[in-house]
Design an enzyme around this catalytic site. Structure first.
Site, short mmCIF file in Angstrom:
data_model
loop_
_atom_site.label_atom_id
_atom_site.label_comp_id
_atom_site.label_asym_id
_atom_site.label_seq_id
_atom_site.Cartn_x
_atom_site.Cartn_y
_atom_site.Cartn_z
N LYS A 146 -36.44 -59.27 49.80
CA LYS A 146 -37.47 -60.09 49.27
C LYS A 146 -37.36 -61.69 49.74
O LYS A 146 -36.18 -61.99 49.93
CB LYS A 146 -37.08 -60.38 47.81
CG LYS A 146 -37.24 -58.87 47.01
CD LYS A 146 -38.75 -58.90 46.54
CE LYS A 146 -38.84 -57.45 45.59
NZ LYS A 146 -40.39 -57.16 45.46
N ASP A 173 -40.80 -58.65 51.90
CA ASP A 173 -41.75 -58.97 50.42
C ASP A 173 -41.66 -60.07 49.88
O ASP A 173 -40.77 -60.45 49.45
CB ASP A 173 -41.44 -57.77 49.77
CG ASP A 173 -42.40 -57.68 48.58
OD1 ASP A 173 -43.50 -58.32 48.61
OD2 ASP A 173 -42.14 -56.74 47.61
N GLU A 200 -44.74 -57.65 53.30
CA GLU A 200 -45.89 -57.50 51.88
C GLU A 200 -46.41 -58.53 51.21
O GLU A 200 -45.45 -59.68 51.32
CB GLU A 200 -44.87 -56.50 51.07
CG GLU A 200 -44.72 -55.19 51.11
CD GLU A 200 -43.96 -54.68 50.04
OE1 GLU A 200 -44.24 -54.74 48.92
OE2 GLU A 200 -43.17 -53.65 50.33
N ASP A 225 -50.01 -55.59 48.46
CA ASP A 225 -49.21 -54.97 47.25
C ASP A 225 -49.77 -55.57 45.69
O ASP A 225 -50.76 -55.09 45.38
CB ASP A 225 -47.77 -55.30 47.42
CG ASP A 225 -46.95 -54.44 46.34
OD1 ASP A 225 -47.51 -53.75 45.48
OD2 ASP A 225 -45.55 -54.50 46.22
N LYS A 249 -48.29 -48.38 43.94
CA LYS A 249 -47.32 -47.93 43.03
C LYS A 249 -47.91 -47.12 41.88
O LYS A 249 -48.85 -47.39 41.01
CB LYS A 249 -47.08 -49.33 42.28
CG LYS A 249 -46.12 -50.40 43.24
CD LYS A 249 -46.20 -51.66 42.47
CE LYS A 249 -45.02 -52.60 42.87
NZ LYS A 249 -44.89 -52.63 44.32
MG MG Z 1 -44.13 -55.60 46.96
#
Ligand code: MG
Length: 308
Positions: A146, A173, A200, A225, A249
């Site tokens: 992240k 991300d 992302e 995303d 997802k």
């Molecule tokens: Mg993501």
């Protein structure tokens, strides 16, 4: 005995069980800290007594219903028919996924799911530097980190890139948390590193055009995303010209039937990804990923975030 087809209007008995699953340590993203995954396990029972499970694992910041909305939706039913399941409104995408996948489980032969290539989720910040090794020892080659959480990330990034073996790659991300110029800086670092698979969601969903610009300007692909939390949003972004990657997802995206249709109509570059669900939704999502044969490492390398 004749082999009569049962009419599809025969209802299933529905039972719902809310759950709470704490993380081993809070998950830090540009949204803040997440400490406990909450969701609902549903069970459908047919007239022969067979039971099948589904999981509602909402993620409202990605556009799904909230847990409370899902609970109040479910509480309308003590029984539910197949027709009612396929008519669950789009504003309940996590419920659509849970009910349809429970329904499919009655008739599906499970696909072998061992040896799937997973992307291992690292903790944000400096901690990633001491953590990737354990995933790597288990054979993982794709790591996700992240960004947009701490200010010194660029120096840790250089260290991480230098540490990772040559056959490994890193996914970054940002959870939509970067400014345009920060996104450009990250893309420059990523392009220069040669080890970044993708970034992302660098910018928030309302900056679609700017992300389009970045895909033209830099080599490292961008995966949407947050922009594509639901299948309807994914289809919209595709129709607006997005040809880089989409994170999907499954547990919050909506109807698996709709997902299959999208995959038939469009050539989509998909990354199937977890929403920190339990094994019930995880298994259903991995089934879909296997069936729809994604070539990218699956964003399901997350079990080490939980205690059991
Ligand atoms: Mg993501």
């Amino acid at each position: 005995m004749t082999n009569k087809q049962l009419p599809i209007t025969i209802p299933y008995q529905l039972a719902i069980t809310p759950y709470e699953k704490p993380f081993r340590q809070p998950l830090k993203t540009s949204y803040g800290e997440w400490k406990t995954r909450q969701g609902i396990i549903i069970s459908l029972q047919d007239t022969a007594g067979n039971i099948s499970y589904g999981e509602i694992a909402p993620l409202p910041q990605f556009g799904s219903e909230t847990l409370e909305q899902a609970l109040s939706f479910c509480s309308q039913f003590s029984q539910i028919t197949e027709t009612e399941i396929y008519e669950i409104p789009e504003q309940f995408p996590a419920c659509q996924f849970a009910f349809e996948s429970a329904l499919e489980r009655f008739s599906r032969t499970p696909i072998y799911q061992e040896n799937l290539q997973l992307s291992c989720l690292l903790p944000a910040g400096k901690q990633a530097l001491e953590t990737w090794q354990s995933g790597w020892k288990q054979g993982q080659k794709t790591f996700k980190w992240k960004i947009g959480v701490f200010s010194q990330e660029d120096s840790w990034f250089e260290q991480l890139i230098n540490q990772l073996p040559d056959d490994c790659q890193l996914r970054l991300d940002a959870n939509g948390g970067l400014t345009f110029s920060q996104a450009e800086q990250w893309l420059q670092l990523a392009d220069a590193s040669g080890k970044v698979e993708l970034i992302e969601q660098p910018l928030p969903p309302n900056q679609f055009q700017q992300m389009q610009e970045l895909t033209v300007k830099y080599q490292t692909p961008i995966a949407l995303d947050e922009s594509v939390g639901t299948l309807r949003q994914l289809e919209n972004c595709y129709q607006q010209g997005w040809r880089d990657i989409f994170v999907i997802k499954c547990a919050i995206a909506g109807s698996p039937r709709y997902l299959r249709q999208l995959c038939q109509h469009y050539k989509l570059d998909l990354i199937f990804s977890s929403v920190m669900e339990t094994d019930v939704a995880r298994e259903a999502a991995l089934q879909l990923a296997t069936e729809l044969s994604s070539h990218r490492a699956l964003g399901f390398g997350v079990n080490h975030w939980f205690t059991d």
